[in-house]
Motif scaffolding. Structure first.
Motif, PDB file in Angstrom:
ATOM      1  N   THR A   7      40.122  35.293  47.116  1.00  0.00           N
ATOM      2  CA  THR A   7      40.599  36.660  46.916  1.00  0.00           C
ATOM      3  C   THR A   7      42.103  36.702  46.778  1.00  0.00           C
ATOM      4  O   THR A   7      42.636  37.499  46.023  1.00  0.00           O
ATOM      5  CB  THR A   7      40.182  37.582  48.081  1.00  0.00           C
ATOM      6  N   THR A   8      42.846  35.889  47.465  1.00  0.00           N
ATOM      7  CA  THR A   8      44.294  35.890  47.320  1.00  0.00           C
ATOM      8  C   THR A   8      44.717  35.285  45.997  1.00  0.00           C
ATOM      9  O   THR A   8      45.664  35.734  45.379  1.00  0.00           O
ATOM     10  CB  THR A   8      44.990  35.134  48.475  1.00  0.00           C
ATOM     11  N   GLN A   9      43.996  34.263  45.556  1.00  0.00           N
ATOM     12  CA  GLN A   9      44.339  33.658  44.276  1.00  0.00           C
ATOM     13  C   GLN A   9      44.042  34.613  43.130  1.00  0.00           C
ATOM     14  O   GLN A   9      44.805  34.713  42.193  1.00  0.00           O
ATOM     15  CB  GLN A   9      43.548  32.360  44.080  1.00  0.00           C
ATOM     16  N   SER A  10      42.937  35.307  43.193  1.00  0.00           N
ATOM     17  CA  SER A  10      42.614  36.222  42.114  1.00  0.00           C
ATOM     18  C   SER A  10      43.571  37.401  42.079  1.00  0.00           C
ATOM     19  O   SER A  10      43.820  37.968  41.034  1.00  0.00           O
ATOM     20  CB  SER A  10      41.159  36.697  42.218  1.00  0.00           C
ATOM     21  N   ALA A  11      44.145  37.767  43.175  1.00  0.00           N
ATOM     22  CA  ALA A  11      45.099  38.862  43.185  1.00  0.00           C
ATOM     23  C   ALA A  11      46.427  38.428  42.587  1.00  0.00           C
ATOM     24  O   ALA A  11      47.122  39.204  41.981  1.00  0.00           O
ATOM     25  CB  ALA A  11      45.303  39.364  44.610  1.00  0.00           C
ATOM     26  N   VAL A  12      46.810  37.175  42.735  1.00  0.00           N
ATOM     27  CA  VAL A  12      48.081  36.683  42.239  1.00  0.00           C
ATOM     28  C   VAL A  12      47.979  36.311  40.766  1.00  0.00           C
ATOM     29  O   VAL A  12      48.858  36.608  39.987  1.00  0.00           O
ATOM     30  CB  VAL A  12      48.566  35.481  43.074  1.00  0.00           C
ATOM     31  N   THR A  17      42.115  38.542  30.257  1.00  0.00           N
ATOM     32  CA  THR A  17      42.064  39.659  29.319  1.00  0.00           C
ATOM     33  C   THR A  17      43.324  40.511  29.370  1.00  0.00           C
ATOM     34  O   THR A  17      43.668  41.162  28.393  1.00  0.00           O
ATOM     35  CB  THR A  17      40.844  40.554  29.605  1.00  0.00           C
ATOM     36  N   GLU A  18      44.036  40.559  30.429  1.00  0.00           N
ATOM     37  CA  GLU A  18      45.272  41.335  30.554  1.00  0.00           C
ATOM     38  C   GLU A  18      46.461  40.463  30.157  1.00  0.00           C
ATOM     39  O   GLU A  18      46.631  39.384  30.694  1.00  0.00           O
ATOM     40  CB  GLU A  18      45.494  41.798  31.997  1.00  0.00           C
ATOM     41  N   PRO A  19      47.330  40.938  29.202  1.00  0.00           N
ATOM     42  CA  PRO A  19      48.503  40.126  28.856  1.00  0.00           C
ATOM     43  C   PRO A  19      49.520  40.186  29.975  1.00  0.00           C
ATOM     44  O   PRO A  19      49.693  41.199  30.634  1.00  0.00           O
ATOM     45  CB  PRO A  19      49.041  40.782  27.590  1.00  0.00           C
ATOM     46  N   SER A  20      50.208  39.091  30.156  1.00  0.00           N
ATOM     47  CA  SER A  20      51.230  39.059  31.193  1.00  0.00           C
ATOM     48  C   SER A  20      52.453  39.844  30.714  1.00  0.00           C
ATOM     49  O   SER A  20      52.610  40.149  29.538  1.00  0.00           O
ATOM     50  CB  SER A  20      51.613  37.616  31.505  1.00  0.00           C
ATOM     51  N   GLU A  21      53.309  40.159  31.633  1.00  0.00           N
ATOM     52  CA  GLU A  21      54.544  40.913  31.318  1.00  0.00           C
ATOM     53  C   GLU A  21      55.408  40.106  30.359  1.00  0.00           C
ATOM     54  O   GLU A  21      56.012  40.647  29.446  1.00  0.00           O
ATOM     55  CB  GLU A  21      55.297  41.216  32.611  1.00  0.00           C
TER      56      GLU A  21
END
Length: 186
Positions: A7-12, A17-21
């Motif tokens: 859960t901590t890894q998936s949050a970081v 599918t989401e592009p990074s900043e």
């Protein structure tokens, strides 16, 4: 504990599918670069068009000046022909010179008029310092032109040459005689 790590890894970590900043910023940079290149190309085309326009205007101005001079020369050549004919007649019959010269002068005046040159008003007209140069004063209506020594010409609103004139001083002949008679008595 493994569950906690997941859960901590998936949050970081971002999801695929989401592009990074960083990817978003790269996309914006690419978009801005493309926009800048388009603006630069537009500017260069406009600059080249303007340079061509300037060259064309210089060429057209030179052509217009050349055509204007050509028209003036063409109009004046007939006057030269008339003068040559007048001189030819003068050697045969000198008394025919005056009508010939008069004809040349009339033709020359017509040619000037066809070029847009107008005569400045002369004898009897009101003195106007914009068009007349007073070289003397004589008896006559004040401010009226009494004699023209050299004709003046204008081209539209431009003065080509001022008329050299003698202007009336406002003293009438009768007044002048009275004044001279009084001065003789004294």
């Amino acid at each position: 504990m493994d569950n906690e790590k997941d859960t901590t890894q998936s949050a970081v970590e971002p999801t695929p599918t989401e592009p990074s900043e960083l990817d978003q910023l790269r996309g914006e940079v690419e978009f801005l670069k493309a926009e800048l290149d388009a603006s630069k190309n537009k500017f260069l085309r406009l600059y080249a068009d303007f340079e061509n326009y300037k060259k064309r205007m210089v060429s057209e101005l030179e052509s217009a000046q050349r055509n204007g001079k050509f028209d003036a020369v063409r109009a004046l050549l007939s006057t030269m022909d008339d003068l040559e004919r007048a001189l030819g007649f003068a050697s045969v019959k000198p008394e025919d010179l005056i009508p010939g010269v008069r004809s040349v002068l009339e033709n020359f005046s017509r040619n000037l008029k066809s070029l847009g040159v107008e005569v400045v008003p002369g004898v009897g007209a009101e003195f106007d310092p914009r068009y007349h140069e007073a070289i003397g004063a004589v008896e006559g209506d004040e401010g009226r032109i009494m004699h023209v020594y050299q004709q003046g010409f204008k081209y539209g609103n431009l003065l080509v040459r001022p008329a050299r004139v003698v202007v009336g001083n406002g003293v009438k002949e009768a007044e002048s005689k009275e004044q001279s008679a009084e001065s003789e008595k004294n």
